[in-house]
Design a protein around this motif. Structure first.
Motif, mmCIF file in Angstrom:
data_model
loop_
_atom_site.group_PDB
_atom_site.id
_atom_site.type_symbol
_atom_site.label_atom_id
_atom_site.label_comp_id
_atom_site.label_asym_id
_atom_site.label_seq_id
_atom_site.Cartn_x
_atom_site.Cartn_y
_atom_site.Cartn_z
ATOM 1 N N GLY A 127 5.141 6.480 -55.211
ATOM 2 C CA GLY A 127 3.834 6.907 -55.745
ATOM 3 C C GLY A 127 2.888 7.622 -54.273
ATOM 4 O O GLY A 127 2.874 6.753 -53.449
ATOM 5 N N HIS A 128 1.983 8.410 -55.002
ATOM 6 C CA HIS A 128 0.971 9.069 -53.922
ATOM 7 C C HIS A 128 -0.400 8.156 -54.319
ATOM 8 O O HIS A 128 -0.660 8.350 -55.620
ATOM 9 N N LYS A 129 -1.172 7.938 -53.427
ATOM 10 C CA LYS A 129 -2.351 7.544 -53.589
ATOM 11 C C LYS A 129 -3.373 8.337 -54.210
ATOM 12 O O LYS A 129 -3.485 9.650 -53.846
ATOM 13 N N ILE A 151 6.516 2.691 -58.005
ATOM 14 C CA ILE A 151 4.971 3.109 -57.741
ATOM 15 C C ILE A 151 4.526 3.119 -56.269
ATOM 16 O O ILE A 151 4.064 4.179 -55.819
ATOM 17 N N VAL A 152 4.785 2.013 -55.632
ATOM 18 C CA VAL A 152 4.246 1.756 -54.283
ATOM 19 C C VAL A 152 5.156 2.251 -53.208
ATOM 20 O O VAL A 152 4.718 2.393 -52.200
ATOM 21 N N ASN A 179 3.939 11.275 -58.144
ATOM 22 C CA ASN A 179 5.011 11.285 -57.161
ATOM 23 C C ASN A 179 5.571 12.449 -57.217
ATOM 24 O O ASN A 179 7.183 12.747 -57.085
ATOM 25 N N GLY A 180 4.899 13.582 -57.172
ATOM 26 C CA GLY A 180 5.247 15.081 -57.131
ATOM 27 C C GLY A 180 5.120 15.426 -58.494
ATOM 28 O O GLY A 180 4.511 16.514 -58.598
ATOM 29 N N GLY A 204 -0.748 19.518 -63.480
ATOM 30 C CA GLY A 204 0.198 20.361 -63.004
ATOM 31 C C GLY A 204 1.994 19.766 -63.832
ATOM 32 O O GLY A 204 1.608 19.460 -64.954
ATOM 33 N N GLU A 205 2.813 19.585 -62.979
ATOM 34 C CA GLU A 205 3.997 19.067 -63.395
ATOM 35 C C GLU A 205 3.920 17.667 -64.000
ATOM 36 O O GLU A 205 3.408 16.931 -63.218
#
Length: 262
Positions: free
Chosen positions: A258-260, A254-255, A168-169, A209-210
């Protein structure tokens, strides 16, 4: 034993897996560590190509499975093992008594000789894992959840496998933790995970990444004072906490945010 030897001029090794041969039951099986935690714990990360080592481990397992029909007696098995004496090596097969099924004996040997000892307070964590697995196995989460993500923990110089993660980022690493009844134990375990979480937060991973650590904690009878203590510790170290009673809040996050997966 299947072992890693970083320097073939020395005899220092780390156990990475076990192999079991039972002629009477026509059984030949292997069980290999899915990560490199033992190597890093014993020798440090260094300049080793751990991704390549993972491929070598998989290749050895596949070779053994493909040659199962040819490796049908102890002499052939010992000859096969003697050919693997480089960085990834097999020791001579030693006799052992099989008290249960070969599959169960293989798992027992792996637990005793390979798997790192767990903290006594973590003995119930499989219960949380089953709970989370039941949730994340639902169709609506399949496009969000990564499984068995390996990341470095710089502060401890280890590489750990986290069972679940979502993006999510930052990549949120979901770690189930069982907290004991003693306040001192709650503080100790929360502090260790907090230090781990801060280290992960401040050091982006080369592949992902982060990162951010998300702890799903099980507390004895969900004592509010213990939960608040852990929460304060975590907040100061950029770690998010959800109790097992707050799973719905986590899944909603999450939904919603969150990113798929690609």
């Amino acid at each position: 034993m299947i072992q890693f030897c970083p320097d073939t001029t020395r005899l220092e090794t780390a156990n990475l897996g076990v192999a079991l041969f039972c002629a009477e039951r026509e059984f030949l099986g292997t069980l290999m560590s899915p990560n490199n935690s033992r190597i890093i714990q014993m020798f440090g990360r260094g300049q080793r190509d751990l991704k390549r080592l993972k491929a070598v481990k998989q290749s050895l397992e596949q070779t053994i499975q493909k040659q199962r029909d040819e490796l049908c007696d102890l002499e052939q098995i010992q000859k096969f093992a003697s050919l693997h004496v480089n960085h990834l090596r097999m020791t001579r097969f030693m006799p052992c008594r099989i008290a249960s099924t070969p599959e169960e004996e293989l798992q027992t040997l792996f637990n005793e000789l390979v798997e790192l000892q767990r903290d006594e307070d973590d003995k119930h964590s499989p219960t949380i894992n089953r709970m989370l697995d039941a949730v994340f196995s639902q169709q609506e989460f399949s496009s969000y959840i990564r499984r068995d993500v390996e990341v470095d923990v710089p502060i401890f110089r280890t590489r750990d496998t986290v069972p679940y993660a979502y993006q999510n980022g930052r990549l949120n690493l979901i770690k189930p933790v069982e907290f004991a009844t003693r306040r001192s134990s709650v503080i100790s375990k929360a502090s260790r995970n907090a230090v781990e979480g801060k280290s992960i937060y401040e050091n982006p991973d080369e592949e992902y990444g982060e990162l951010q650590l998300v702890v799903v904690g099980s507390f004895e009878k969900t004592k509010p004072s213990e939960v608040e203590t852990a929460k304060r510790i975590f907040e100061d170290h950029q770690v998010r906490l959800f109790t097992t009673e707050q799973i719905d809040e986590l899944t909603n996050d999450i939904v919603t945010h969150g990113h798929k997966l690609d």
